[in-house]
Structure formats: structure tokens, C-alpha cells
Design an enzyme around this catalytic site. Structure first.
Site, PDB file in Angstrom:
ATOM      1  N   ASN A 108       0.560  -1.149  -0.024  1.00  0.00           N
ATOM      2  CA  ASN A 108      -0.093  -0.096   0.063  1.00  0.00           C
ATOM      3  C   ASN A 108       0.833   1.290  -0.097  1.00  0.00           C
ATOM      4  O   ASN A 108       2.051   1.060   0.543  1.00  0.00           O
ATOM      5  CB  ASN A 108      -1.016   0.110   1.164  1.00  0.00           C
ATOM      6  CG  ASN A 108      -1.682   1.226   1.229  1.00  0.00           C
ATOM      7  OD1 ASN A 108      -2.402   1.520   0.381  1.00  0.00           O
ATOM      8  ND2 ASN A 108      -2.033   1.655   2.561  1.00  0.00           N
ATOM      9  N   HIS A 110       0.686   5.293   1.100  1.00  0.00           N
ATOM     10  CA  HIS A 110      -0.114   6.230   2.240  1.00  0.00           C
ATOM     11  C   HIS A 110       0.462   7.637   2.240  1.00  0.00           C
ATOM     12  O   HIS A 110       1.622   7.653   2.417  1.00  0.00           O
ATOM     13  CB  HIS A 110      -0.204   5.625   3.634  1.00  0.00           C
ATOM     14  CG  HIS A 110      -0.939   6.150   4.533  1.00  0.00           C
ATOM     15  ND1 HIS A 110      -2.158   6.130   4.539  1.00  0.00           N
ATOM     16  CD2 HIS A 110      -0.583   7.171   5.450  1.00  0.00           C
ATOM     17  CE1 HIS A 110      -2.849   7.018   5.509  1.00  0.00           C
ATOM     18  NE2 HIS A 110      -1.892   7.493   6.387  1.00  0.00           N
ATOM     19  N   SER A 137       4.620   6.920   2.493  1.00  0.00           N
ATOM     20  CA  SER A 137       5.236   5.713   2.845  1.00  0.00           C
ATOM     21  C   SER A 137       4.518   4.391   2.045  1.00  0.00           C
ATOM     22  O   SER A 137       3.327   4.625   1.707  1.00  0.00           O
ATOM     23  CB  SER A 137       4.796   5.643   4.283  1.00  0.00           C
ATOM     24  OG  SER A 137       5.160   6.684   5.348  1.00  0.00           O
TER      25      SER A 137
HETATM   26  C1  GAR Z   1      -2.689   8.727  -2.902  1.00  0.00           C
HETATM   27  O1  GAR Z   1      -2.178  10.131  -2.415  1.00  0.00           O
HETATM   28  C2  GAR Z   1      -2.454   7.750  -2.030  1.00  0.00           C
HETATM   29  O2  GAR Z   1      -1.358   7.970  -1.034  1.00  0.00           O
HETATM   30  C3  GAR Z   1      -3.873   7.768  -1.127  1.00  0.00           C
HETATM   31  O3  GAR Z   1      -4.795   8.097  -2.064  1.00  0.00           O
HETATM   32  C4  GAR Z   1      -4.212   8.713  -3.031  1.00  0.00           C
HETATM   33  C5  GAR Z   1      -4.556   8.184  -4.241  1.00  0.00           C
HETATM   34  O4  GAR Z   1      -4.455   9.087  -5.567  1.00  0.00           O
HETATM   35  N1  GAR Z   1      -3.983   6.607  -0.386  1.00  0.00           N
HETATM   36  C6  GAR Z   1      -4.563   6.577   1.050  1.00  0.00           C
HETATM   37  O5  GAR Z   1      -5.167   7.580   1.461  1.00  0.00           O
HETATM   38  C7  GAR Z   1      -4.914   5.216   1.197  1.00  0.00           C
HETATM   39  N2  GAR Z   1      -4.986   5.247   2.756  1.00  0.00           N
HETATM   40  P1  GAR Z   1      -4.580   8.555  -7.056  1.00  0.00           P
HETATM   41  O6  GAR Z   1      -5.896   7.813  -7.145  1.00  0.00           O
HETATM   42  O7  GAR Z   1      -4.315   9.705  -7.639  1.00  0.00           O
HETATM   43  O8  GAR Z   1      -3.430   7.459  -7.283  1.00  0.00           O
END
Ligand code: GAR
Length: 213
Positions: A108, A110, A137
Site C-alpha cells: 500500500n 499512504h 510511505s
Molecule cells: C494517494 O495520494 C495515496 O497515497 C492515497 O490516495 C491517493 C490516491 O491518488 N491513499 C490513501 O490515502 C490510502 N489510505 P491517485 O488515485 O491519484 O493515485
């Protein structure tokens, strides 16, 4: 054999896009074999379709329980025989069933320097706390939400005039660098989780993981 990636998304899919760009350019020697979303309107689905990648939509609201939804995801994903299951903005809490099924294969990203700010609104919380550093991370997923062993982090300096918007944009740029790098380690079979923790080239990584400078 080329390393097979299943990418799970719920939203716009900019990390997915960065991963696809890296496989196209050869920086990442892997193939995205399927993109699965729990939302039919996730922007990342059309990114995948444009690239000719198989997509699957499973709407979690159509299942009676978290386990039933997760079992349906397992059944679907296993048809594609993924080597790594990549969570890229997948905004569902996963059951023990799912996490155990893909133990050591489930990763994952985050948007915080874990263990700080598990959960949501990470950029606002970092700003509110007056943190001088923030970032993202990547970790192996365990049953503890955002609590699995760290693989890598990309820290950045928080600027005096940063807003949630400006900070999240810079964190995302770092995410787009970091995810392909970590996935290339998986593709090269250099990265694994075993009883000694997270191993890169058969050596344990420090607790905070690899730090991208
Ligand atoms: C990313 O910033 C990722 O780190 C976060 O969602 C976003 C997705 O962006 N993930 C979380 O918050 C998981 N807990 P994307 O759809 O443009 O890749």
C-alpha cells in the site's frame, strides 16, 4: 517471467498512471495485468482502458459483508495470477481474509510518514501539527490499518506557505517516483516480507524503510 501486478484503485489513479508510464518506459519490468476498482466512476479505470489493460469493477455496496466483498475480489484477482497486489488509492478497509490471502504480496501507499497520521486527512493533520517534514510511505499490508512494516518513505520539507492543496500535490509527485521504484524491487525479486521483517537483497531494511532523498 514478467512480474504481474494487480492494481486496486478507488479514485483518479495518478499512481496507477505513474506505474503504467514506468512499465512503458522499461524502468519497471512488470506488467499491469488488471486494474480493479470498487467504484465504477473511478478515473483510473479509463486510464487503464486507454492502455488496453483489463479492468474489473466490484461495487462493495452490493455485498452483505466486508468478507463477502473481499472474497469476490480474491476470486476475481486470482484469475489474473498477480505476483504483487498494489493498493493505489484503494479506499476500503481490507478484511483479515484478504490480507492473509495475499500475505507478503500486498503493498500500500499512504500519504504520510507512517507511523504518523494513519487514516484520512493526512496533509491537514501534518499542517495543523506544524510538522516540518511530511511525505509518503509504502508498506506491506497487515491486518492493522496503515500499520504494516515499512518498505520505503519519501520525505519532503513542509514550506511556510503550504496549503493542503500544495502539500498534497508535492506528496503525490513523490509517490509517483517511489511506487515504481519499490515495484521494480518486487519485479526483480529483491523485496520480500519474512519472519525477520522487510528484506531487500536478503538484508533487513531499517524500521522506517528505505528513505528516498
Ligand atoms: C494517494 O495520494 C495515496 O497515497 C492515497 O490516495 C491517493 C490516491 O491518488 N491513499 C490513501 O490515502 C490510502 N489510505 P491517485 O488515485 O491519484 O493515485
Amino acid at each position: 517471467m514478467t512480474h504481474r501486478l494487480a492494481v486496486l484503485i478507488s479514485g483518479s489513479g495518478t499512481n496507477l498512471q505513474a506505474i503504467m508510464a514506468a512499465t512503458d518506459s522499461g524502468r519497471l519490468d512488470a506488467e499491469v495485468v488488471v486494474v480493479l476498482s470498487n467504484r465504477a466512476d473511478a478515473g483510473g479505470l479509463s486510464r487503464a482502458q486507454h492502455a488496453g489493460i483489463a479492468t474489473e469493477v466490484l461495487d462493495h455496496r452490493q455485498y452483505d459483508s466486508r468478507e463477502a466483498f473481499d472474497q469476490a475480489m480474491i476470486t476475481t484477482l486470482d484469475r489474473y495470477q498477480p505476483g504483487t497486489v498494489v493498493l493505489a488509492g484503494f479506499m476500503r478497509i481490507l478484511s483479515a481474509l484478504f490480507v492473509r490471502h495475499y500475505a507478503g504480496q500486498l503493498i500500500n501507499i499512504h500519504p504520510s510518514l507512517l507511523p504518523k497520521y494513519r487514516g484520512l486527512h493526512t496533509h491537514a493533520r501534518a499542517l495543523e501539527a506544524g510538522d516540518q517534514q511530511h511525505g509518503c510511505s509504502i508498506h506491506f499490508v497487515t491486518e492493522e490499518l496503515d500499520g504494516g512494516p515499512l518498505i520505503a518513505q519519501a520525505p519532503l520539507d513542509v514550506l511556510a506557505n503550504d496549503t493542503v492543496d500544495s502539500l498534497s500535490k508535492r506528496v503525490q509527485q513523490r509517490e509517483h517516483l517511489l511506487y515504481p521504484l519499490v515495484l521494480q524491487w518486487r519485479a526483480e525479486q529483491r523485496l520480500e516480507l519474512n519472519q525477520n521483517g522487510v528484506m531487500l537483497d536478503a538484508k533487513p531494511l531499517p524500521e522506517q524503510g528505505f528513505q528516498l532523498v
